[in-house]
Design a protein around this motif. Structure first.
Motif, PDB file in Angstrom:
ATOM      1  N   ALA A   1     -47.483   8.035 -14.613  1.00  0.00           N
ATOM      2  CA  ALA A   1     -47.114   7.163 -15.734  1.00  0.00           C
ATOM      3  C   ALA A   1     -45.892   6.318 -15.406  1.00  0.00           C
ATOM      4  N   ILE A   2     -44.870   6.926 -14.834  1.00  0.00           N
ATOM      5  CA  ILE A   2     -43.656   6.188 -14.482  1.00  0.00           C
ATOM      6  C   ILE A   2     -43.929   5.265 -13.300  1.00  0.00           C
ATOM      7  N   GLY A   3     -44.607   5.771 -12.286  1.00  0.00           N
ATOM      8  CA  GLY A   3     -44.907   4.956 -11.109  1.00  0.00           C
ATOM      9  C   GLY A   3     -45.716   3.724 -11.444  1.00  0.00           C
ATOM     10  N   THR A   4     -46.687   3.861 -12.337  1.00  0.00           N
ATOM     11  CA  THR A   4     -47.520   2.730 -12.739  1.00  0.00           C
ATOM     12  C   THR A   4     -46.685   1.645 -13.410  1.00  0.00           C
ATOM     13  N   GLU A   5     -45.788   2.045 -14.295  1.00  0.00           N
ATOM     14  CA  GLU A   5     -44.941   1.063 -14.987  1.00  0.00           C
ATOM     15  C   GLU A   5     -43.982   0.386 -14.012  1.00  0.00           C
ATOM     16  N   ILE A   6     -43.500   1.129 -13.032  1.00  0.00           N
ATOM     17  CA  ILE A   6     -42.627   0.527 -12.016  1.00  0.00           C
ATOM     18  C   ILE A   6     -43.415  -0.483 -11.191  1.00  0.00           C
ATOM     19  N   CYS A   7     -44.640  -0.148 -10.842  1.00  0.00           N
ATOM     20  CA  CYS A   7     -45.484  -1.092 -10.087  1.00  0.00           C
ATOM     21  C   CYS A   7     -45.744  -2.357 -10.891  1.00  0.00           C
ATOM     22  N   ARG A   8     -45.999  -2.214 -12.161  1.00  0.00           N
ATOM     23  CA  ARG A   8     -46.238  -3.382 -13.013  1.00  0.00           C
ATOM     24  C   ARG A   8     -44.999  -4.273 -13.075  1.00  0.00           C
ATOM     25  N   MET A   9     -43.833  -3.650 -13.168  1.00  0.00           N
ATOM     26  CA  MET A   9     -42.581  -4.404 -13.189  1.00  0.00           C
ATOM     27  C   MET A   9     -42.394  -5.184 -11.896  1.00  0.00           C
ATOM     28  N   LEU A  10     -42.654  -4.540 -10.763  1.00  0.00           N
ATOM     29  CA  LEU A  10     -42.483  -5.196  -9.470  1.00  0.00           C
ATOM     30  C   LEU A  10     -43.522  -6.299  -9.266  1.00  0.00           C
ATOM     31  N   ALA A  11     -44.743  -6.038  -9.698  1.00  0.00           N
ATOM     32  CA  ALA A  11     -45.804  -7.037  -9.565  1.00  0.00           C
ATOM     33  C   ALA A  11     -45.484  -8.274 -10.397  1.00  0.00           C
TER      34      ALA A  11
ATOM     35  N   PRO B   1     -42.261   5.707 -20.318  1.00  0.00           N
ATOM     36  CA  PRO B   1     -42.273   5.328 -18.902  1.00  0.00           C
ATOM     37  C   PRO B   1     -41.709   3.931 -18.657  1.00  0.00           C
ATOM     38  N   GLN B   2     -41.961   3.010 -19.595  1.00  0.00           N
ATOM     39  CA  GLN B   2     -41.448   1.647 -19.441  1.00  0.00           C
ATOM     40  C   GLN B   2     -39.924   1.618 -19.406  1.00  0.00           C
ATOM     41  N   GLU B   3     -39.305   2.568 -20.097  1.00  0.00           N
ATOM     42  CA  GLU B   3     -37.843   2.582 -20.139  1.00  0.00           C
ATOM     43  C   GLU B   3     -37.245   3.001 -18.798  1.00  0.00           C
ATOM     44  N   VAL B   4     -37.966   3.835 -18.074  1.00  0.00           N
ATOM     45  CA  VAL B   4     -37.531   4.180 -16.714  1.00  0.00           C
ATOM     46  C   VAL B   4     -37.727   2.961 -15.807  1.00  0.00           C
ATOM     47  N   ALA B   5     -38.833   2.250 -16.004  1.00  0.00           N
ATOM     48  CA  ALA B   5     -39.089   1.041 -15.218  1.00  0.00           C
ATOM     49  C   ALA B   5     -38.034  -0.030 -15.498  1.00  0.00           C
ATOM     50  N   HIS B   6     -37.579  -0.122 -16.744  1.00  0.00           N
ATOM     51  CA  HIS B   6     -36.527  -1.085 -17.084  1.00  0.00           C
ATOM     52  C   HIS B   6     -35.239  -0.758 -16.319  1.00  0.00           C
ATOM     53  N   ALA B   7     -34.934   0.535 -16.211  1.00  0.00           N
ATOM     54  CA  ALA B   7     -33.745   0.951 -15.467  1.00  0.00           C
ATOM     55  C   ALA B   7     -33.882   0.576 -13.996  1.00  0.00           C
ATOM     56  N   ALA B   8     -35.086   0.796 -13.446  1.00  0.00           N
ATOM     57  CA  ALA B   8     -35.337   0.423 -12.049  1.00  0.00           C
ATOM     58  C   ALA B   8     -35.228  -1.086 -11.870  1.00  0.00           C
ATOM     59  N   GLU B   9     -35.721  -1.829 -12.844  1.00  0.00           N
ATOM     60  CA  GLU B   9     -35.656  -3.291 -12.772  1.00  0.00           C
ATOM     61  C   GLU B   9     -34.205  -3.761 -12.665  1.00  0.00           C
ATOM     62  N   TYR B  10     -33.329  -3.139 -13.430  1.00  0.00           N
ATOM     63  CA  TYR B  10     -31.913  -3.499 -13.358  1.00  0.00           C
ATOM     64  C   TYR B  10     -31.322  -3.160 -11.995  1.00  0.00           C
TER      65      TYR B  10
END
Length: 241
Positions: A12-22, A210-219
């Motif tokens: 779930a977290i990995g997928t949201e991180i991939c979407r952010m990077l894509a 999961p999106q909130e973890v991806a937001h942190a990674a995005e920053y």
């Protein structure tokens, strides 16, 4: 075009991180271990939604040869590396086999170190790079009945702090994200009553998304965080501060 590697990409977290990077236009290496169909679906969805190319990589990073199998599939230098592998086993320390202890340490700590060792070489040469380890709140405070997992995540956090000092002169940022309770299928093992009780323990009154973890990674991969390195970013709704 920059390149990113995300391990555990089908979670779930990995997928949201991939979407952010894509969405940001990264070429992606999508790592998975068990769910081939989900990896293929993720690859297809990312192409249709963001028109980015990606390569799927299979490797069991709980095994000693896992990092080598993954690294052998890479054909591009990696600009962003996000290590997001993980599972957890509940039980008293005395109930764990030595094999399960070794596999937990390999998956959550040793594979992360081995892959980073190789990827950091090209980052040092190009004088740039972003490395993020997805850790856990238990890596900061520890948890009974998750002692080995806590030890591995705690080691991962210390690795981040040490490596950040080592790579800072080369313009490379190394950070960790330590999620608390995140709404993922891992919670399915709990009853609704147990989940309500757990949520009531969290000052924010809810589980993270999961999106909130991806937001942190995005920053942390952005230039807005260029002066932040060696940091453990808690994403836990003030559960532990």
């Amino acid at each position: 075009m920059k390149t990113a590697l995300v391990t555990g990409a089908t979670g779930a977290i990995g997928t949201e991180i991939c979407r952010m990077l894509a969405e940001q236009g990264y070429f992606l290496y999508i790592h998975f271990h068990k769910n081939d169909e989900k990896a293929k679906k993720l690859q297809k969805d990312l192409f249709h939604s963001f028109h980015v190319k990606s390569v799927i990589i299979h490797a069991d990073l709980s095994k000693e040869d896992g990092p080598k199998k993954l690294l052998n599939k890479l054909t591009k230098n990696v600009d962003v590396f996000i290590y997001n592998c993980g599972n957890t086993q509940y039980g008293l320390l005395t109930d764990f086999t030595n094999e399960s202890i070794r596999e937990t340490m390999q998956l959550h700590l040793l594979s992360a170190i081995e892959i980073t060792k190789t990827l950091s070489k090209s980052m040092i040469q190009q004088k740039s790079g972003k490395i993020i380890m997805i850790s856990s709140v238990w890596g900061e405070v520890g948890a009974a009945c998750e002692t080995v997992y806590s030890a591995a995540k705690g080691g991962l956090n210390t690795f981040v702090k040490a490596l950040a000092k080592e790579l800072a002169p080369s313009g490379i940022n190394v950070n960790s994200i330590a999620p608390g309770v995140i709404e993922t299928p891992m919670l399915d093992q709990f009853s609704e009553e147990e989940k309500d009780e757990l949520a009531s323990d969290i000052p924010a009154g809810r589980f993270g998304q999961p999106q909130e973890v991806a937001h942190a990674a995005e920053y942390l991969i952005s230039e807005k965080s260029a002066y932040i390195s060696g940091h453990i970013l808690s994403v836990n709704g003030s559960w532990f501060t």
